[in-house]
Design a protein around this motif. Sequence first.
Motif, PDB file in Angstrom:
ATOM      1  N   THR A 108       0.830  -1.205   0.000  1.00 13.35           N
ATOM      2  CA  THR A 108       0.000   0.000   0.000  1.00 13.35           C
ATOM      3  C   THR A 108       0.863   1.252   0.000  1.00 13.35           C
ATOM      4  O   THR A 108       0.638   2.178  -0.789  1.00 13.35           O
ATOM      5  N   ILE A 109       1.865   1.284   0.864  1.00 14.70           N
ATOM      6  CA  ILE A 109       2.738   2.458   0.942  1.00 14.70           C
ATOM      7  C   ILE A 109       3.536   2.607  -0.351  1.00 14.70           C
ATOM      8  O   ILE A 109       3.724   3.724  -0.857  1.00 14.70           O
ATOM      9  N   LEU A 110       3.979   1.491  -0.907  1.00 11.21           N
ATOM     10  CA  LEU A 110       4.728   1.535  -2.164  1.00 11.21           C
ATOM     11  C   LEU A 110       3.856   2.091  -3.288  1.00 11.21           C
ATOM     12  O   LEU A 110       4.298   2.943  -4.072  1.00 11.21           O
ATOM     13  N   ASN A 111       2.605   1.657  -3.354  1.00  7.97           N
ATOM     14  CA  ASN A 111       1.682   2.182  -4.365  1.00  7.97           C
ATOM     15  C   ASN A 111       1.402   3.668  -4.148  1.00  7.97           C
ATOM     16  O   ASN A 111       1.267   4.431  -5.111  1.00  7.97           O
ATOM     17  N   GLU A 112       1.302   4.097  -2.889  1.00  9.86           N
ATOM     18  CA  GLU A 112       1.103   5.525  -2.610  1.00  9.86           C
ATOM     19  C   GLU A 112       2.282   6.337  -3.133  1.00  9.86           C
ATOM     20  O   GLU A 112       2.096   7.404  -3.719  1.00  9.86           O
ATOM     21  N   LYS A 113       3.493   5.815  -2.932  1.00 12.43           N
ATOM     22  CA  LYS A 113       4.684   6.533  -3.393  1.00 12.43           C
ATOM     23  C   LYS A 113       4.736   6.573  -4.924  1.00 12.43           C
ATOM     24  O   LYS A 113       5.109   7.594  -5.500  1.00 12.43           O
ATOM     25  N   VAL A 114       4.351   5.489  -5.575  1.00 14.04           N
ATOM     26  CA  VAL A 114       4.329   5.454  -7.044  1.00 14.04           C
ATOM     27  C   VAL A 114       3.306   6.451  -7.575  1.00 14.04           C
ATOM     28  O   VAL A 114       3.587   7.207  -8.521  1.00 14.04           O
ATOM     29  N   GLN A 115       2.129   6.489  -6.979  1.00 12.00           N
ATOM     30  CA  GLN A 115       1.090   7.431  -7.436  1.00 12.00           C
ATOM     31  C   GLN A 115       1.511   8.877  -7.185  1.00 12.00           C
ATOM     32  O   GLN A 115       1.245   9.756  -7.996  1.00 12.00           O
ATOM     33  N   ALA A 116       2.185   9.112  -6.053  1.00 11.77           N
ATOM     34  CA  ALA A 116       2.650  10.473  -5.766  1.00 11.77           C
ATOM     35  C   ALA A 116       3.711  10.909  -6.778  1.00 11.77           C
ATOM     36  O   ALA A 116       3.707  12.044  -7.243  1.00 11.77           O
ATOM     37  N   ALA A 117       4.595   9.975  -7.130  1.00 16.92           N
ATOM     38  CA  ALA A 117       5.626  10.289  -8.128  1.00 16.92           C
ATOM     39  C   ALA A 117       4.992  10.510  -9.504  1.00 16.92           C
ATOM     40  O   ALA A 117       5.414  11.405 -10.250  1.00 16.92           O
ATOM     41  N   ALA A 118       3.980   9.728  -9.835  1.00 15.11           N
ATOM     42  CA  ALA A 118       3.296   9.902 -11.121  1.00 15.11           C
ATOM     43  C   ALA A 118       2.540  11.229 -11.145  1.00 15.11           C
ATOM     44  O   ALA A 118       2.484  11.899 -12.177  1.00 15.11           O
ATOM     45  N   GLY A 119       1.974  11.604 -10.021  1.00  9.62           N
ATOM     46  CA  GLY A 119       1.250  12.881  -9.933  1.00  9.62           C
ATOM     47  C   GLY A 119       2.177  14.068 -10.079  1.00  9.62           C
ATOM     48  O   GLY A 119       1.848  15.068 -10.700  1.00  9.62           O
ATOM     49  N   GLU A 120       3.389  13.967  -9.527  1.00 10.06           N
ATOM     50  CA  GLU A 120       4.358  15.039  -9.664  1.00 10.06           C
ATOM     51  C   GLU A 120       4.847  15.138 -11.106  1.00 10.06           C
ATOM     52  O   GLU A 120       5.071  16.227 -11.619  1.00 10.06           O
ATOM     53  N   GLY A 121       5.031  13.982 -11.747  1.00  9.93           N
ATOM     54  CA  GLY A 121       5.487  13.964 -13.149  1.00  9.93           C
ATOM     55  C   GLY A 121       4.454  14.550 -14.097  1.00  9.93           C
ATOM     56  O   GLY A 121       4.780  15.205 -15.075  1.00  9.93           O
ATOM     57  N   ALA A 122       3.171  14.321 -13.809  1.00  8.93           N
ATOM     58  CA  ALA A 122       2.114  14.824 -14.688  1.00  8.93           C
ATOM     59  C   ALA A 122       1.908  16.327 -14.531  1.00  8.93           C
ATOM     60  O   ALA A 122       1.521  17.003 -15.477  1.00  8.93           O
ATOM     61  N   SER A 123       2.178  16.863 -13.355  1.00  5.87           N
ATOM     62  CA  SER A 123       1.943  18.274 -13.121  1.00  5.87           C
ATOM     63  C   SER A 123       3.080  19.147 -13.649  1.00  5.87           C
ATOM     64  O   SER A 123       2.923  20.346 -13.762  1.00  5.87           O
ATOM     65  N   GLU A 124       4.217  18.543 -13.970  1.00  2.00           N
ATOM     66  CA  GLU A 124       5.342  19.344 -14.463  1.00  2.00           C
ATOM     67  C   GLU A 124       5.199  19.699 -15.911  1.00  2.00           C
ATOM     68  O   GLU A 124       4.663  19.166 -16.739  1.00  2.00           O
TER      69      GLU A 124
END
Length: 124
Positions: A108-124
């Motif tokens: 769960t924590i690993l998936n949260e970190k992946v989604q957070a990284a994907a969210g940062e990549g999409a907003s740039e």
Amino acid sequence: MVQIIDGGRRLAPENNPCQMGHHGVHGALIHLLRWIMGDPKGAFRRVLKGTWRMGAQDLREKTPDQLVEELANLKKEAFNLRFQQATGQLENTARMRSVRRDAARVKTILNEKVQAAAGEGASE
């Protein structure tokens, strides 16, 4: 009766962990160590009993690489526990459940970190 001396003075019974109604020497010793270490939530006791459960906050502080390594270790432990159960050597059956839940917590924590990284990549 054990009396604890703190800086040359005896502690009052309500502050003395050895007089707080624990049964047996083991309970008094654990309480004394918790009191000395400032561990009100009993983490020290859980470590001694082998029932320490990793918390989500502890996992969030780890890097994704550390989480992947932790997940691999938990999967190996789950395999070993299943093998012990099949051969009739498993003594603590509750450990299987805690390992399974710890693995789910890590995922769960690993998936949260992946989604957070994907969210940062999409907003740039």
